[in-house]
Design an enzyme around this catalytic site. Structure first.
Site, PDB file in Angstrom:
ATOM      1  N   ASP A   9      35.230   6.423  54.002  1.00  0.00           N
ATOM      2  CA  ASP A   9      35.390   6.169  52.573  1.00  0.00           C
ATOM      3  C   ASP A   9      35.952   4.753  52.454  1.00  0.00           C
ATOM      4  O   ASP A   9      37.138   4.531  52.697  1.00  0.00           O
ATOM      5  CB  ASP A   9      36.338   7.204  51.961  1.00  0.00           C
ATOM      6  CG  ASP A   9      36.723   6.874  50.507  1.00  0.00           C
ATOM      7  OD1 ASP A   9      36.065   5.991  49.906  1.00  0.00           O
ATOM      8  OD2 ASP A   9      37.668   7.493  49.984  1.00  0.00           O
ATOM      9  N   LYS A  71      36.255  -4.860  47.085  1.00  0.00           N
ATOM     10  CA  LYS A  71      35.114  -4.010  46.707  1.00  0.00           C
ATOM     11  C   LYS A  71      34.608  -4.356  45.304  1.00  0.00           C
ATOM     12  O   LYS A  71      33.435  -4.187  44.999  1.00  0.00           O
ATOM     13  CB  LYS A  71      35.543  -2.545  46.781  1.00  0.00           C
ATOM     14  CG  LYS A  71      34.444  -1.526  46.535  1.00  0.00           C
ATOM     15  CD  LYS A  71      34.987  -0.140  46.810  1.00  0.00           C
ATOM     16  CE  LYS A  71      34.008   0.942  46.478  1.00  0.00           C
ATOM     17  NZ  LYS A  71      34.552   2.283  46.800  1.00  0.00           N
ATOM     18  N   GLU A 172      30.006   8.559  46.568  1.00  0.00           N
ATOM     19  CA  GLU A 172      31.349   9.129  46.712  1.00  0.00           C
ATOM     20  C   GLU A 172      31.493  10.499  46.045  1.00  0.00           C
ATOM     21  O   GLU A 172      32.010  11.433  46.672  1.00  0.00           O
ATOM     22  CB  GLU A 172      32.389   8.137  46.169  1.00  0.00           C
ATOM     23  CG  GLU A 172      32.555   6.916  47.076  1.00  0.00           C
ATOM     24  CD  GLU A 172      33.259   5.754  46.393  1.00  0.00           C
ATOM     25  OE1 GLU A 172      33.733   5.917  45.254  1.00  0.00           O
ATOM     26  OE2 GLU A 172      33.318   4.664  46.998  1.00  0.00           O
ATOM     27  N   ASP A 194      35.580  11.032  39.478  1.00  0.00           N
ATOM     28  CA  ASP A 194      36.097  10.153  40.541  1.00  0.00           C
ATOM     29  C   ASP A 194      36.602   8.843  39.942  1.00  0.00           C
ATOM     30  O   ASP A 194      35.828   7.952  39.605  1.00  0.00           O
ATOM     31  CB  ASP A 194      34.967   9.893  41.552  1.00  0.00           C
ATOM     32  CG  ASP A 194      35.430   9.055  42.748  1.00  0.00           C
ATOM     33  OD1 ASP A 194      36.577   8.571  42.733  1.00  0.00           O
ATOM     34  OD2 ASP A 194      34.634   8.886  43.690  1.00  0.00           O
TER      35      ASP A 194
END
Length: 520
Positions: A9, A71, A172, A194
């Site tokens: 992850d 990211k 994810e 999420d």
């Protein structure tokens, strides 16, 4: 013996790695004993770097050379609204690369987000190798479900640079649903909510007899915990400037200390109604004396500061439900993923949207890595009777006359998939056809994400409209797009070369991979 496949992850704030052992996923502790690792990379004056907790410890004293939240830059153009906001919010330097992408500059060296992400992935690889006592070469890496094709390819490139064969790019929320539902017997519809450090995803899935079918996804790739922290930072900067006529925003060290204090206060307010922010010697006054910051922050004050961010969670959820052709009461379980879902106001918003209390039976920091490890078991044949059907998050099409989009693959189409459409020339005696590939939901092509420009040359010269070209789109299981074109009359086909709209070339990826391998 098959090669071991690890599940990673790769998070905005923290990363996590897991492996399948005896048919069960196991989260691997890092060298410091933590189950998650900060997604931070710091460079010293000699150009050497440290990753994870060691980087976080020196972030204040080495603010301009400590990189976090990378990211958020992956696959983004420098001249975009999102990057404009980031430039003002972080203590390190973000620059425009030659290809127009957003890169970072550290101690006179320029790095792509892919290379910085690769250093985090190398750390996760090393954690797994230390635990297993063997070399690891293969991984499944997770990405936000709402990442576009460019961002997915950039993540895959980061894995390659890190010395990993990326077996799959997994969404994810889909990974979380796998981890949540793989041992559950009953059929159900699940919403995976999420909200992490930098991105927000919502996925609606149907779990039936070992089949995990994603019905719809939506999200916001620039909404996460960093934005909630930013609201606290802006408040503190504003008040300090009004009180002392000093702008802490201009001081990288002070900005990093504010970032850490804001994050700590936000976390504490998940379990307390009030917290204290204390930053001694945060600045120097006009007369040369030290200035301190001391302030009480209440939970309802934080909620008020972030009210618009909380409101932004509604739209993607409603859009995903509509695309899945469901209403809120059709959802059996809402699974919370990502550290930001610990915030009581976020949980209240989830309950408001779906009309039911969310499930808290999973660890939101680890469930995505556990799902990636579960998927590695499916791919490696260790776990049978589990089928995963994912979707493409955004519509894909071709730019046509009048700045319009001709959609070939609508959003939320199950992948892998293949579609084709025939187009005609628009001018007499055309020598080539330029095909611009776009991704997004806007009707105007120019408002969507340009993925690439493809050329089919040396076509038959004829009056306008008489030469027909069939364009074929195929999306693989990773959600990455492949395009081909054929002139129908002659059967002439081409394997099209993308004139990359940003991103690293295959040559650059190979060069960096070799460079990193040598350094290891």
């Amino acid at each position: 013996m098959n090669a071991r496949i690890i599940g990673i992850d790769l998070g905005t704030t923290n990363s996590c790695v897991a492996i399948l052992e005896g048919g069960e996923p196991v989260v691997i502790h890092n060298q410091e004993g933590g189950r998650t690792t900060p997604s931070m990379v710091s460079f010293n004056s000699q150009g050497e770097h440290v990753v994870g907790a060691a980087s976080k410890r020196q972030a204040v004293t080495n603010a301009k050379s400590s990189l976090y939240g990378i990211k958020r830059l992956v696959g983004r153009r420098f001249r975009s609204a999102e990057v404009e906001r980031l430039v003002k919010a972080v203590p390190y330097e973000i620059i425009e690369a030659q290809n127009g992408d957003a890169w970072v500059r550290v101690r006179d060296r320029d790095f792509s987000p892919e290379e910085i992400s690769a250093r985090v992935l190398e750390k996760m690889k090393q954690i797994a190798e230390d635990y297993l006592g063997e070399s690891i070469t293969e991984a499944i890496i997770t990405v936000p479900a709402y990442f576009d094709d460019v961002q997915r390819q950039a993540t895959k490139d980061a894995g390659t640079i890190a010395g990993l064969k990326v077996r799959a790019i997994l969404n994810e929320p889909t990974a979380a649903a796998l981890a949540f539902g793989v041992h559950q017997q009953k059929n159900q519809r699940v919403a995976v909510f999420d909200l992490g450090g930098g991105t927000f995803d919502i996925s609606i899935l149907a779990i039936e007899s070992g089949v995990f079918e994603v019905l719809a996804v939506s999200g916001d790739t620039f909404l996460g915990g960093d934005d909630f922290d930013r609201r606290v930072i802006e408040l503190l900067v504003r008040e300090f400037r009004a009180q002392h006529a000093v702008n802490l925003q201009d001081d990288p060290v002070a900005l990093q200390r504010l970032k850490e204090a804001a994050e700590r206060a936000k976390i504490e307010l998940s379990s307390a109604l009030v917290t204290d922010i204390n930053l001694p010697f945060v600045a120097v006054g006009a007369e040369g004396g030290p200035l301190h910051m001391q302030r009480e922050l209440k939970r309802n004050e934080l909620v008020s500061l972030c009210s618009d961010l909380l409101l932004r969670l509604e739209g993607p959820c409603k859009r995903a439900l509509a695309d899945a052709r469901l209403i809120a009461k059709d959802i059996d379980q809402v699974v919370l993923v990502g550290g930001m879902t610990r915030m009581p106001a976020v949980q209240e918003k989830v309950e408001e949207i779906f009309g039911k209390k969310p499930s808290k039976g999973v660890n939101p920091d680890e469930i995505v890595a556990i799902g990636a490890a579960t998927q590695s078991g499916i791919m490696g044949g260790e776990l049978q009777e589990v089928i995963l059907l994912d979707v493409t998050p955004k519509s894909l099409g071709v730019k046509v006359a009048g700045d319009k989009v001709s959609v070939l693959i609508p959003r939320n189409t199950t992948v892998p998939t293949r579609e084709q459409k025939t187009f005609a020339t628009t001018e007499p005696n055309q020598e080539f056809v330029a095909i611009e590939i776009v991704q997004g939901e806007e009707q105007a092509a120019s408002k969507n994400r340009l993925l690439g420009r493809f050329i089919l040359g040396d076509i038959t010269r004829a009056p306008a409209g008489q030469v027909r070209v069939e364009v074929s789109f195929s999306i693989d299981a990773d959600g990455i797009l492949h395009v081909s074109a054929t002139e129908q009359a002659t059967g002439k086909a081409t394997s099209l070369t993308v004139q990359a709209h940003g991103g690293l070339s295959s040559h650059e990826v190979a060069r960096l991979a070799a460079q990193h391998a040598q350094a290891r």
